[in-house]
Design an enzyme around this catalytic site. Structure first.
Site, PDB file in Angstrom:
ATOM      1  N   GLY A 278       0.849  -1.198   0.000  1.00 27.89           N
ATOM      2  CA  GLY A 278       0.000   0.000   0.000  1.00 27.89           C
ATOM      3  C   GLY A 278       0.880   1.242   0.000  1.00 27.89           C
ATOM      4  N   LEU A 279       0.232   2.372  -0.177  1.00 33.30           N
ATOM      5  CA  LEU A 279       0.954   3.652  -0.248  1.00 33.30           C
ATOM      6  C   LEU A 279       1.656   3.971   1.069  1.00 33.30           C
ATOM      7  CD1 LEU A 279      -1.849   5.782  -1.960  1.00 33.30           C
ATOM      8  CD2 LEU A 279       0.319   5.081  -3.023  1.00 33.30           C
ATOM      9  N   SER A 280       2.647   4.832   0.999  1.00 35.98           N
ATOM     10  CA  SER A 280       3.283   5.347   2.208  1.00 35.98           C
ATOM     11  C   SER A 280       2.211   6.046   3.046  1.00 35.98           C
ATOM     12  CB  SER A 280       4.387   6.333   1.823  1.00 35.98           C
ATOM     13  OG  SER A 280       4.931   6.908   2.987  1.00 35.98           O
ATOM     14  N   GLY A 281       2.187   5.763   4.329  1.00 35.12           N
ATOM     15  CA  GLY A 281       1.200   6.395   5.213  1.00 35.12           C
ATOM     16  C   GLY A 281      -0.166   5.730   5.194  1.00 35.12           C
ATOM     17  N   SER A 282      -0.293   4.642   4.451  1.00 31.49           N
ATOM     18  CA  SER A 282      -1.610   3.990   4.374  1.00 31.49           C
ATOM     19  C   SER A 282      -1.943   3.259   5.680  1.00 31.49           C
ATOM     20  CB  SER A 282      -1.658   3.008   3.188  1.00 31.49           C
ATOM     21  OG  SER A 282      -0.652   2.024   3.306  1.00 31.49           O
ATOM     22  N   GLY A 283      -0.912   2.923   6.450  1.00 32.95           N
ATOM     23  CA  GLY A 283      -1.148   2.258   7.739  1.00 32.95           C
ATOM     24  C   GLY A 283      -0.504   0.889   7.858  1.00 32.95           C
ATOM     25  N   LYS A 284       0.319   0.528   6.902  1.00 32.66           N
ATOM     26  CA  LYS A 284       0.924  -0.814   6.893  1.00 32.66           C
ATOM     27  C   LYS A 284       1.672  -1.117   8.204  1.00 32.66           C
ATOM     28  CE  LYS A 284       3.474   0.027   3.253  1.00 32.66           C
ATOM     29  NZ  LYS A 284       3.069   1.447   3.048  1.00 32.66           N
ATOM     30  N   SER A 285       2.607  -0.240   8.562  1.00 30.61           N
ATOM     31  CA  SER A 285       3.449  -0.512   9.736  1.00 30.61           C
ATOM     32  C   SER A 285       2.623  -0.515  11.019  1.00 30.61           C
ATOM     33  CB  SER A 285       4.552   0.543   9.865  1.00 30.61           C
ATOM     34  OG  SER A 285       5.271   0.622   8.671  1.00 30.61           O
TER      35      SER A 285
ATOM     36  N   SER B 221       5.916  -1.907  -1.969  1.00 32.82           N
ATOM     37  CA  SER B 221       5.879  -2.863  -3.101  1.00 32.82           C
ATOM     38  C   SER B 221       4.848  -2.458  -4.154  1.00 32.82           C
ATOM     39  CB  SER B 221       5.672  -4.301  -2.611  1.00 32.82           C
ATOM     40  OG  SER B 221       4.744  -4.419  -1.569  1.00 32.82           O
TER      41      SER B 221
HETATM   42  P1  ADP Z   1       2.919   2.980   6.281  1.00 32.04           P
HETATM   43  O1  ADP Z   1       3.658   1.916   7.045  1.00 32.04           O
HETATM   44  O2  ADP Z   1       1.864   2.417   5.372  1.00 32.04           O
HETATM   45  O3  ADP Z   1       3.811   3.968   5.589  1.00 32.04           O
HETATM   46  P2  ADP Z   1       2.314   4.062   8.894  1.00 32.04           P
HETATM   47  O4  ADP Z   1       1.748   2.886   9.655  1.00 32.04           O
HETATM   48  O5  ADP Z   1       3.739   4.425   9.134  1.00 32.04           O
HETATM   49  O6  ADP Z   1       2.053   3.822   7.326  1.00 32.04           O
HETATM   50  O7  ADP Z   1       1.435   5.354   9.181  1.00 32.04           O
HETATM   51  C1  ADP Z   1       0.035   5.313   9.141  1.00 32.04           C
HETATM   52  C2  ADP Z   1      -0.532   6.501   9.942  1.00 32.04           C
HETATM   53  O8  ADP Z   1      -1.950   6.481   9.851  1.00 32.04           O
HETATM   54  C3  ADP Z   1      -0.188   6.418  11.423  1.00 32.04           C
HETATM   55  O9  ADP Z   1       0.131   7.719  11.879  1.00 32.04           O
HETATM   56  C4  ADP Z   1      -1.490   5.936  12.064  1.00 32.04           C
HETATM   57  O10 ADP Z   1      -1.641   6.388  13.380  1.00 32.04           O
HETATM   58  C5  ADP Z   1      -2.536   6.557  11.147  1.00 32.04           C
HETATM   59  N1  ADP Z   1      -3.790   5.797  11.132  1.00 32.04           N
HETATM   60  C6  ADP Z   1      -5.042   6.327  11.284  1.00 32.04           C
HETATM   61  N2  ADP Z   1      -5.993   5.369  11.227  1.00 32.04           N
HETATM   62  C7  ADP Z   1      -5.342   4.213  11.036  1.00 32.04           C
HETATM   63  C8  ADP Z   1      -5.778   2.862  10.915  1.00 32.04           C
HETATM   64  N3  ADP Z   1      -7.070   2.514  10.966  1.00 32.04           N
HETATM   65  N4  ADP Z   1      -4.846   1.906  10.697  1.00 32.04           N
HETATM   66  C9  ADP Z   1      -3.528   2.231  10.635  1.00 32.04           C
HETATM   67  N5  ADP Z   1      -3.053   3.478  10.747  1.00 32.04           N
HETATM   68  C10 ADP Z   1      -3.942   4.487  10.959  1.00 32.04           C
END
Ligand code: ADP
Length: 199
Positions: free
Chosen positions: A32-39, A106
Site C-alpha cells: 500500500g501507499l506510504s502512510g496507508s497504515g501498513k506498519s 511494493s
Molecule cells: P505505512 O507503514 O503504510 O507507511 P504508517 O503505519 O507508518 O504507514 O502510518 C500510518 C498513519 O496512519 C499512522 O500515523 C497511524 O496512526 C494513522 N492511522 C489512522 N488510522 C489508522 C488505521 N485505521 N490503521 C492504521 N493506521 C492508521
C-alpha cells in the site's frame, strides 16, 4: 553454483520447527501507499498474535533500508532488489515456522509477484492497505508527501511514481475512519486457519 554445498538435509525440518512453535509459518505481505497504515497495522497484528501465543517477526521495509538494504536507492532495479532480499528473508522465516509480517510499499504487480514466487504462493498472504492517496497525504506522518510535492523527493509512490493496486489480494483494508486495532482484528480473523497448528 560451484563449490557451494548446501546442508538442507542435516538441519531441522520445517515441520519440526512448526511443531516446536505450535503454529504454521506464513508470510503476511502488506502492500500500500506510504502512510496507508501498513506498519501501524502490522504492529497491531504482531501484538495481538503474540498475546495469543504466536511467534511473529516484523520485516519492515524502512527498517531493512537502514541495515541489509542500506546500499539500495529507489530506482526500479534497486526497488526490485529490495523486494528480492526482503522476500528471501521472509522465506527463511516462514520455512522455519515463523509468521513473517512484511511491510513494504511494493508498488507494482511485478514486485509482488517476485515476492510471491520467492516465498511460495501457498505461504504468501497479500494484504492490501487500500487507504486512498488523499487520506495518506492528509496524514503525511513522515512529511514525505509535502517533500514530494515540492519536488524534493523524486520517484515518490503515488505522486511521481506509480502504485498499481493488487489485482487479487487476499485481504483489502481501507483504514479511513477506523482504528488500527479493528483492522488487525479483521486480518487475524481471516488468517487464523492458516496459522493454527493441527497434528
Ligand atoms: P505505512 O507503514 O503504510 O507507511 P504508517 O503505519 O507508518 O504507514 O502510518 C500510518 C498513519 O496512519 C499512522 O500515523 C497511524 O496512526 C494513522 N492511522 C489512522 N488510522 C489508522 C488505521 N485505521 N490503521 C492504521 N493506521 C492508521
Amino acid at each position: 553454483m560451484k563449490n557451494i554445498y548446501p546442508t538442507f538435509h542435516t538441519i531441522q525440518s520445517r515441520s519440526d520447527k512448526e511443531q516446536q512453535l505450535r503454529q504454521r509459518g506464513v508470510t503476511l505481505w502488506f502492500t500500500g501507499l506510504s502512510g496507508s497504515g501498513k506498519s501501524t497495522i502490522a504492529a497491531a497484528v504482531e501484538r495481538h498474535l503474540a498475546d495469543s501465543g504466536y511467534y511473529c517477526c516484523i520485516v519492515d521495509g524502512d527498517n531493512l533500508r537502514h541495515g541489509i538494504n542500506s546500499d539500495l536507492g529507489f530506482s526500479a532495479a534497486e526497488r526490485e532488489e529490495n523486494i528480492r532480499r526482503t522476500a528471501e528473508i521472509c522465506r527463511l522465516m516462514t520455512q522455519n515456522g515463523i509468521i513473517a509480517i512484511a511491510s513494504l510499499v511494493s508498488p507494482t504487480e511485478q514486485m509482488r509477484e517476485l515476492a510471491r514466487t520467492i516465498i511460495g504462493s501457498s505461504d504468501f498472504i497479500e494484504i492490501y492497505i487500500s487507504t486512498p492517496l488523499a487520506e495518506c497525504e492528509a496524514r503525511d506522518v513522515k512529511g514525505l508527501y509535502a517533500a514530494a510535492r515540492r519536488g524534493e523527493i523524486t520517484d515518490f509512490t503515488g505522486i511521481s511514481a506509480p502504485f498499481e493496486p493488487p489485482m487479487h489480494p487476499d485481504i483489502t483494508i481501507d483504514t479511513t475512519g477506523t482504528t488500527a486495532v479493528s483492522c488487525a482484528e479483521q486480518i487475524i480473523q481471516t488468517i487464523k486457519s492458516r496459522i493454527e497448528y493441527e497434528l
